[in-house]
Design an enzyme around this catalytic site. Structure first.
Site, PDB file in Angstrom:
ATOM      1  N   LYS A   1       0.728  -1.299   0.106  1.00 27.00           N
ATOM      2  CA  LYS A   1      -0.076  -0.236   0.019  1.00 27.00           C
ATOM      3  C   LYS A   1       0.751   1.338   0.063  1.00 27.00           C
ATOM      4  CE  LYS A   1      -4.255  -1.930   1.895  1.00 27.00           C
ATOM      5  NZ  LYS A   1      -4.891  -2.564   2.802  1.00 27.00           N
TER       6      LYS A   1
ATOM      7  N   LYS B   1      -4.347 -12.591  -7.153  1.00 29.16           N
ATOM      8  CA  LYS B   1      -5.692 -13.013  -6.556  1.00 29.16           C
ATOM      9  C   LYS B   1      -6.860 -12.150  -7.201  1.00 29.16           C
ATOM     10  CE  LYS B   1      -5.931  -9.710  -2.745  1.00 29.16           C
ATOM     11  NZ  LYS B   1      -6.616  -9.421  -1.575  1.00 29.16           N
TER      12      LYS B   1
ATOM     13  N   LYS C   1     -10.562  -6.356  -5.016  1.00 28.80           N
ATOM     14  CA  LYS C   1     -11.023  -4.995  -5.675  1.00 28.80           C
ATOM     15  C   LYS C   1     -10.340  -4.236  -6.174  1.00 28.80           C
ATOM     16  CE  LYS C   1     -13.580  -5.587  -1.629  1.00 28.80           C
ATOM     17  NZ  LYS C   1     -13.948  -5.127  -0.207  1.00 28.80           N
TER      18      LYS C   1
END
Ligand code: ADP
Ligand code: TRP
Length: 359
Positions: A115, A223, A226
């Protein structure tokens, strides 16, 4: 709720609609566990704030997730359903627990590095350790337009508190959350040993004895998620879902018997193993092995089998989502119950740490 049952806690961030990754990694187990455990499931709206969402979207997403919890079969008569920010004790214990958490261990967390890279606009080419120094320098040197916020860094503390404040034993989550759980256990152990107490149990991931699940995307990448933009959503209608599955990435097909399986095709098989009957999976795997497989047929079958799971949930979402009175009641009652337990643990933790009143 039965006091002798083991405590289960899990949550999902309110960052959008739920997808098949959330369903197989988490939600399906929530539903299966609610009869046998004292289950507490929540909507992690404070965690969602770490990526600075639009306020109206965040607000709408809390309602989306609770509706999807209920539609998937979580029964508020059996399980406690609540919103994280309705339990302010979590925020207080988060401050206290941070006093025993190292900046270094937080900076080494994979999810933080991902992130932070994103926030700084760096390439996300999976976490080579020699990068660490570079990232660290960039974080420290970043100007205020590209800052990495402190909430992102302390995300694992907040998650640990969600779990520890409920004294949970089992935490059903997908594979991507295992590092966070490992940190939770470490923080619990550290607190217990520093204060010579056994306040916090050490929680473990739970998937009915099987390994944690990682649902792949159908775009050939890793994976389903979102932020990867590759999700099959529970709310997708038949047409949209079929279209997404039919567009899934494949390859040119096996040319020789028993060829190795490429990643995009393996991803299709992995999803099929989660959704289809074992004999169906076997047939397609045999067809792959003897080179007679037609990917179009595999995708059609996969779409059918996914829809058999998602369409009934979609229907219930559509039924439920306008019933604000019912949803409100579920969250108010769940919030009260969650708060009751949280307040008790917070009181104990403060007492243990020496935050005591003499006046
Ligand atoms: P997302 O990754 O889409 O933002 P969250 O991080 O809020 O979703 O995940 C909520 C729950 O769903 C967690 O338990 C997480 O492990 C699980 N989960 C999310 N994506 C997947 C996936 N692709 N495979 C398995 N579990 C997943
Ligand atoms: N970090 C989890 C995720 O991204 C969400 C979460 C927050 C959670 N607090 C939790 C999951 C506590 C389980 C228990 O998916």
């Amino acid at each position: 709720m039965d006091n002798n049952k083991e405590i289960v806690l899990s949550g999902i961030r309110s960052t959008g609609n739920l997808h098949l990754g959330n369903y197989f990694g988490a939600l399906r187990n929530f539903v299966k566990m609610q009869d046998d455990y004292d289950c507490r499931f929540f909507i992690a709206d404070l965690h969602a704030l770490t990526t600075n969402p639009d306020p109206d979207e965040l607000h709408a997403n809390v309602k989306n997730i609770v509706t999807e919890y209920l539609a998937a079969g979580i029964d508020p008569e059996k399980a406690t359903i609540f919103v994280q920010s309705d339990v302010p004790e979590i925020s207080e214990l988060y401050l206290l627990l941070n006093m025993h958490v190292g900046i270094g261990e937080l900076m080494r967390t994979t999810s933080f590095k991902d992130k932070a890279r994103k926030a700084l606009g760096l390439k996300n080419d999976n976490t080579a350790d020699e990068d660490d120094d570079k990232i660290e320098q960039q974080i420290i040197g970043a100007d205020s337009n590209k800052r990495v916020n402190a909430g992102l860094l302390t995300y694992p503390t907040l998650m640990a508190v969600d779990i520890l404040i409920q004294k949970a034993h089992k935490v059903p989550v997908g594979k991507d959350q295992e590092q966070h759980l490992e940190l939770t256990r470490r923080f619990a152990r550290r607190f217990n040993s520093f204060y010579h107490t056994d306040l916090f149990p050490e929680p473990t991931n739970y998937n009915f004895g099987a390994a944690a699940v990682k649902v792949p995307g159908l775009d050939g990448s890793g994976k389903m998620g979102k932020s990867e933009g590759n999700c099959l959503y529970l709310i997708d209608d038949e047409k949209v879902l079929r279209k997404k599955v039919m567009r899934a990435m494949t390859d040119e097909g096996p040319k020789e018997p028993n060829s190795p399986v490429s990643l995009p095709v393996q991803n299709l098989f992995t999803l099929m193993e989660l959704t289809s009957k074992p004999e169906v999976v076997r047939n397609f795997k045999d067809a792959y092995a003897n080179c007679s497989i037609r990917y179009g047929d595999l995708k059609k079958q996969l779409a059918e089998d996914i829809l058999a799971i998602t369409l009934p949930i979609r229907e219930r979402i559509l039924e439920l989502r306008n019933d604000d009175a019912y949803i409100g009641r579920v969250l108010r009652e769940g919030g009260e119950r969650a708060r009751y337990y949280a307040a008790q643990t917070l009181r104990e933790a403060k007492e243990i740490m020496g935050i005591r009143k003499f006046y």
